[in-house]
Motif scaffolding. Structure first.
Motif, PDB file in Angstrom:
ATOM      1  N   GLY A 385       5.765   6.419 -12.863  1.00  0.00           N
ATOM      2  CA  GLY A 385       6.628   5.593 -12.019  1.00  0.00           C
ATOM      3  C   GLY A 385       5.826   4.584 -11.224  1.00  0.00           C
ATOM      4  O   GLY A 385       6.295   3.474 -10.966  1.00  0.00           O
ATOM      5  N   TYR A 386       4.593   4.957 -10.829  1.00  0.00           N
ATOM      6  CA  TYR A 386       3.728   3.986 -10.153  1.00  0.00           C
ATOM      7  C   TYR A 386       3.071   3.053 -11.168  1.00  0.00           C
ATOM      8  O   TYR A 386       2.852   1.868 -10.885  1.00  0.00           O
ATOM      9  N   TYR A 387       2.758   3.573 -12.345  1.00  0.00           N
ATOM     10  CA  TYR A 387       2.163   2.769 -13.419  1.00  0.00           C
ATOM     11  C   TYR A 387       3.020   1.530 -13.686  1.00  0.00           C
ATOM     12  O   TYR A 387       2.506   0.412 -13.793  1.00  0.00           O
ATOM     13  N   ILE A 388       4.335   1.719 -13.789  1.00  0.00           N
ATOM     14  CA  ILE A 388       5.218   0.597 -14.116  1.00  0.00           C
ATOM     15  C   ILE A 388       5.553  -0.252 -12.887  1.00  0.00           C
ATOM     16  O   ILE A 388       6.273  -1.248 -13.006  1.00  0.00           O
ATOM     17  N   SER A 389       5.019   0.129 -11.730  1.00  0.00           N
ATOM     18  CA  SER A 389       5.295  -0.608 -10.489  1.00  0.00           C
ATOM     19  C   SER A 389       4.116  -1.443 -10.005  1.00  0.00           C
ATOM     20  O   SER A 389       4.289  -2.432  -9.299  1.00  0.00           O
TER      21      SER A 389
END
Length: 583
Positions: A385-389
């Motif tokens: 979820g942080y990777y794509i943010s």
């Protein structure tokens, strides 16, 4: 010849019967989900229930409607926030009645709703909260009201927060299933339930810290609303002083002890109607059907893309799933639409497949080259979820969003002994190359295979960190120190540079408009909500199965889901936070 005549007649009858059933089913669904436009009469009181679960997008639930035990349509979180905002300027709505019971929503979602209620109160209209049994997260939402009432025989839970993880190592040992685990980051505790019987010291440290920060935010919010200092509130919990309704009143957590009929009388007084008149209570669903929310004006658009659930590769029709192929299409559609001047990417995910996260990151990076991309984080925006943010121009999080968890892992299962000793099943075969059967559950990994897999995990972890370095413009050494799989609260993430600002969707949307230099715009939401009949035809079997299992297992459904997640991890490098926490 007679056989064929009978066969063809039977086949025709079956086809006609199927068509009739389809038509009848479609009519039933249509009626169940009918949302006729209604008018709200004067002196209305909008009713919100803390026990309602809000997904990011509107939930169309044909199965629930058919079975008559769930609403056919539930507004999404941001849609509800906008409805509350609209009610503040609606002359037919005099105030809000908050019915307090449970609260299935996460902390950040609760924060969004609470902020919306606080903004509503600035209009001068009332918010009255009443409950019989108030859970802590529900009580937190209730403190946004100007008056909080408790049933004289009810209860307020005010005992502090706790986090409990479920460990499966002992179960796997009894089943003679051997997990072979590969991970990067000393805090990457997602695999702990498979390899430990209790929390590691590193996980205990990180959980203690972010749980304390979530609790501090809770106490600060309650303290400000109830005008009690946080140290005093912590003392109430630590000494377990709130045991009876009278205690909640004595220590000023509530404004009064009243029964339902007394609440009705108060609402009558606040709406200036006679005591023998019925209070005009307006449910959120009814208000939604009566209200057309403005999507803005002008030719320019901001795309609001919702990404909620597990991150998986390929395509999926399931709710609460961020399927990479689906999202590549949605992001690309927004990128190539010349009328879309900015993208607001709403993330509520604890992660999933590292590869799927990478391909979504890539598509967002391409979009960022041609228009602003702003991220709004929900309850979770961690690991994948942080990777794509991390590539966004600006990232918003709530104080109690769980984020970070920059780390990856892989799990393989050696089930040779389970099959042989428990089921009497053995395996044998041939292969054309040494590693052709790599990943088979019927045998243990060799030392060489373990090195291959660990190298893959290490490489993925290095890529993840490099995306954060580039996206957040941080030094590589700093990112390495704050990565290691560690989970952070939104407040700490902002201090570390992983997040830019504290705020919800409303604030993130305003930022996207500023970056795009838009004074007016229309909001366009993605993915488009599918019509109920189409959705039913595609997912009816899975939805019915999920509904029945959930109903049968009750509180054990989360454990069942956790075991299913473990099964799905086999062989795929994961960027996933340590299972979902329950507080």
């Amino acid at each position: 010849m007679r056989f064929f005549k009978v066969f063809l007649a039977s086949l025709l009858a079956f086809i006609v019967f199927t068509i009739i059933c389809f038509i009848v089913l479609t009519v039933i669904i249509g009626r169940a989900l009918t949302t006729e436009k209604v008018n709200i009469s004067p002196n209305g009181v909008l009713v919100l229930e803390t026990g309602q679960a809000y997904k990011e997008q509107k939930l169309v639930n044909p199965i629930g409607a058919l079975l008559r035990d769930e609403p056919g349509e539930v507004p999404g979180l941001y849609q509800t926030v906008r409805l509350i905002s609209h009610a503040a300027t609606d002359d037919n709505i005099k105030g809000i009645y908050l019915k307090v019971n449970g609260n299935p929503n996460g902390f950040a979602s609760t924060e969004e709703l609470r902020d919306a209620l606080l903004r509503f109160r600035k209009s001068g209209k009332f918010v009255v909260a009443y409950g019989e049994v108030m859970e802590q997260s529900a009580y937190y939402l209730a403190t946004a009201a100007d008056k909080v009432y408790l049933n004289p025989k009810g209860a307020v839970d005010f005992t502090g927060f706790s986090s409990q993880l479920t460990f499966l190592k002992g179960t796997l040992e009894k089943l003679e299933i051997k997990p072979e685990i590969f991970y990067c980051g000393k805090f990457k505790s997602a695999t702990e339930p498979l390899r430990e019987t209790q929390m590691t010291e590193a996980n205990r440290v990180q959980t203690t810290q972010f749980l304390g920060e979530l609790y501090s935010n809770f106490l600060t919010g309650v303290g400000k609303a109830r005008q009690i200092d946080t140290a005093t509130l912590h003392g109430y919990a630590d000494e377990n002083l709130i045991q009876e309704p009278a205690d909640a009143l004595k220590y000023k957590l509530v404004d009064g002890l009243k029964y339902d009929d007394e609440i009705v009388a108060e609402l009558q007084g606040k709406t200036s109607i006679k005591s023998d008149e019925k209070v005009n209570l307006v449910s959120l669903g009814k208000y939604n059907n009566s209200t057309t929310l403005s999507d803005g004006s002008g030719d320019n658009k901001i795309a609001l893309i919702y990404a909620q659930g597990d991150i998986v590769g390929g395509e999926s029709e399931r709710d609460n799933t961020i399927a990479s192929e689906n999202y590549i299409r949605e992001i690309r559609k927004a990128r190539q639409d010349k009328e879309v001047k900015a993208i607001l990417f709403r993330v509520n995910s604890g992660g999933g497949s590292a590869l799927a996260s990478e391909v979504i990151w890539r598509e967002l990076s391409l979009a960022k080259k041609v228009k602003p991309v702003v991220v709004s984080m929900g309850d979770y925006a961690a690991s994948g979820g942080y990777y794509i943010s991390c590539m966004a121009d600006s990232i918003f999080a709530e104080p109690n969003t769980l984020t970070g968890s920059i780390g990856v892992f892989g799990v393989m299962f050696n089930m040779q002994d389970f099959f042989k000793n428990k089921l009497g099943v053995t395996f044998d075969g041939v292969k054309t190359a040494q590693y052709a059967d790599l990943g088979s559950v019927g045998r243990p990994l060799t030392e060489g295979e373990k090195r291959f897999i660990q190298n893959g995990v290490d490489s993925t972890y290095a890529s993840f960190k490099s995306r954060v370095v580039a996206g957040r413009k941080l030094d590589a050494a700093i990112v390495d120190s704050i990565a290691q799989g560690r989970v952070w609260s939104g407040v700490e993430a902002q201090k570390l540079g992983l997040v830019d600002r504290i705020g919800g969707i409303t604030e993130a949307l305003a930022c996207a408009a500023r970056l795009a230099k838009l004074s007016e715009y229309r909001l366009r939401e993605y993915p488009e909500v599918k019509d109920p009949v189409s959705k039913l035809m595609k997912t009816v079997g899975a939805d019915v199965s999920t509904h029945m299992v959930k109903k049968e297992l009750g509180v054990n459904y989360e454990l069942y889901q956790q075991i299913k997640e473990v099964q799905a991890m086999h062989g795929d490098i994961q960027a996933r936070m340590p299972f979902k926490y329950s507080f």
